[in-house]
Design an enzyme around this catalytic site. Structure first.
Site, short mmCIF file in Angstrom:
data_model
loop_
_atom_site.label_atom_id
_atom_site.label_comp_id
_atom_site.label_asym_id
_atom_site.label_seq_id
_atom_site.Cartn_x
_atom_site.Cartn_y
_atom_site.Cartn_z
N TYR A 53 0.82 -1.21 0.00
CA TYR A 53 0.00 0.00 0.00
C TYR A 53 0.85 1.26 0.00
O TYR A 53 1.96 1.25 0.50
CB TYR A 53 -0.93 0.02 1.24
N LEU A 241 -21.26 -0.15 -3.87
CA LEU A 241 -22.45 -0.36 -3.03
C LEU A 241 -22.83 0.88 -2.23
O LEU A 241 -23.85 0.86 -1.53
CB LEU A 241 -22.23 -1.56 -2.11
#
Length: 347
Positions: A53, A241
């Site tokens: 990351y 979502l």
């Protein structure tokens, strides 16, 4: 906030985990520290990161997320208050800049990965050390079927377990887990640990959300019987979502900021269609789409902890607050009806 033990480990983690993959790309160091402070204020004690990351993974930024967490640990002095998880990258053709392209899960590479993570995190131990994806050929990241033609040389799970066991005995990690794994992989890790007298894997970090419920197709039983806790990642399916992309196709976020090749499974037309249906169901019942999606994950019996990420405190607050929402039988029936009609488009 409720806490649960991960597998047979001694790791007592909050049922919400703060994901940090935006730290160093979409979030500054100051914003990262602000999120960490707020998460702890709300009762979260579980922080997840990875040597890879932030995303998008690039040579120029690789390791920056761990560095930001490390600087927060040094400044805050709160190392003993958190369960810190990070991950070692597996084999990848696209990240030759990671440890000079040596990322197979063997002793040399795992030891190098652990040492560099410890340095960046400014700590002398990692609570939960995870294998970001398997060494072997396995269908992941949107690949739906196993393809034996893609077989490649790989480090045996037995050898990987031996290294992880040694790292536990040396005190560099407290427990270990897998990520993006299959039912066979979980079973083999458990088997090899038992044969070697090593600790079993404590957790599996796999995608789980309303557009990808594939964990329910065998992995749920395997993990229940072997006492492996699910750490559900991408509960909002890269923002799909939340309905922000169905409301505005150009909304800022990972699906518009990064190249389509980064997350093709969440760009399928069927994912947009399912996300729209779930958003309509949520709004018809007085919920935001994000609340519905997160409340679903928070309420599943097999989810030990749900990994949430945010780019600002308002999003983080909404995501945590969704823990208080209870889904009634009618809502669950509505979710399952959509799932039957549009099954796992984000798998």
């Amino acid at each position: 906030m409720k806490k649960v033990l991960l597998g047979d480990s001694q790791l007592n983690v909050s049922t919400i985990c703060l994901g940090t993959m935006t730290f160093g790309e979409q979030n500054t160091e100051a914003q990262a520290h602000e999120q960490l402070d707020y998460a702890l204020e709300r009762g979260i004690n579980f922080i997840d990161t990875a040597e890879m990351y932030p995303v998008m993974p690039r040579a120029e930024t690789q390791g920056r997320t761990e560095q930001y967490i490390g600087s927060w640990l040094k400044k805050s002095g709160r190392r003993s208050d958190i369960i810190l998880a990070t991950k070692a990258a597996g084999p990848s053709r696209g990240m030759n800049w990671m440890r000079n392209g040596e990322t197979d899960l063997n002793e040399k590479n795992l030891r190098a990965a652990v040492e560099t993570s410890l340095q960046r995190l400014q700590t002398d131990y990692i609570d939960l050390y995870q294998l970001h994806w398997p060494s072997r050929n396995v269908p992941i990241f949107g690949q739906k079927q196993f393809n034996p033609e893609l077989e490649r040389p790989c480090t045996a799970i037995a050898d990987t377990v031996a290294v992880l066991h040694a790292l536990v005995k040396e005190g560099k990690i407290r427990a270990f887990g897998v990520s993006n794994e299959s039912a066979w992989g979980v079973s083999e890790f458990v088997k090899q640990a038992d044969l070697q007298g090593a600790p079993r894997i404590a957790s599996i970090q796999n995608a789980y959300n309303l557009v990808n419920r594939s964990f329910e197709q065998g992995l749920d039983e395997t993990c229940y019987r072997e006492k492996v806790g699910l750490l559900a990642y991408s509960p909002l399916a890269f923002g799909q979502l939340s309905a922000k992309y169905t409301d505005n196709a150009q909304a800022p976020g990972r699906l518009t900021l990064f190249p389509p090749s980064w997350s093709p499974r969440y760009l399928r037309a069927s994912v947009f269609a399912a996300s729209k249906r779930y958003a309509e169901l949520a709004r018809a019942n007085g919920l935001t789409p994000s609340q519905l999606a997160l409340a679903w994950c928070y309420s599943r019996w097999f989810v030990a902890s749900t990994i949430i990420g945010a780019t600002n405190l308002a999003q983080l607050k909404e995501n945590i607050d969704a823990l208080e929402i209870s889904l009634n039988d009618e809502l669950i029936a509505g979710i399952n009806q959509i799932h039957e009609e549009l099954q796992n488009p984000g798998q």
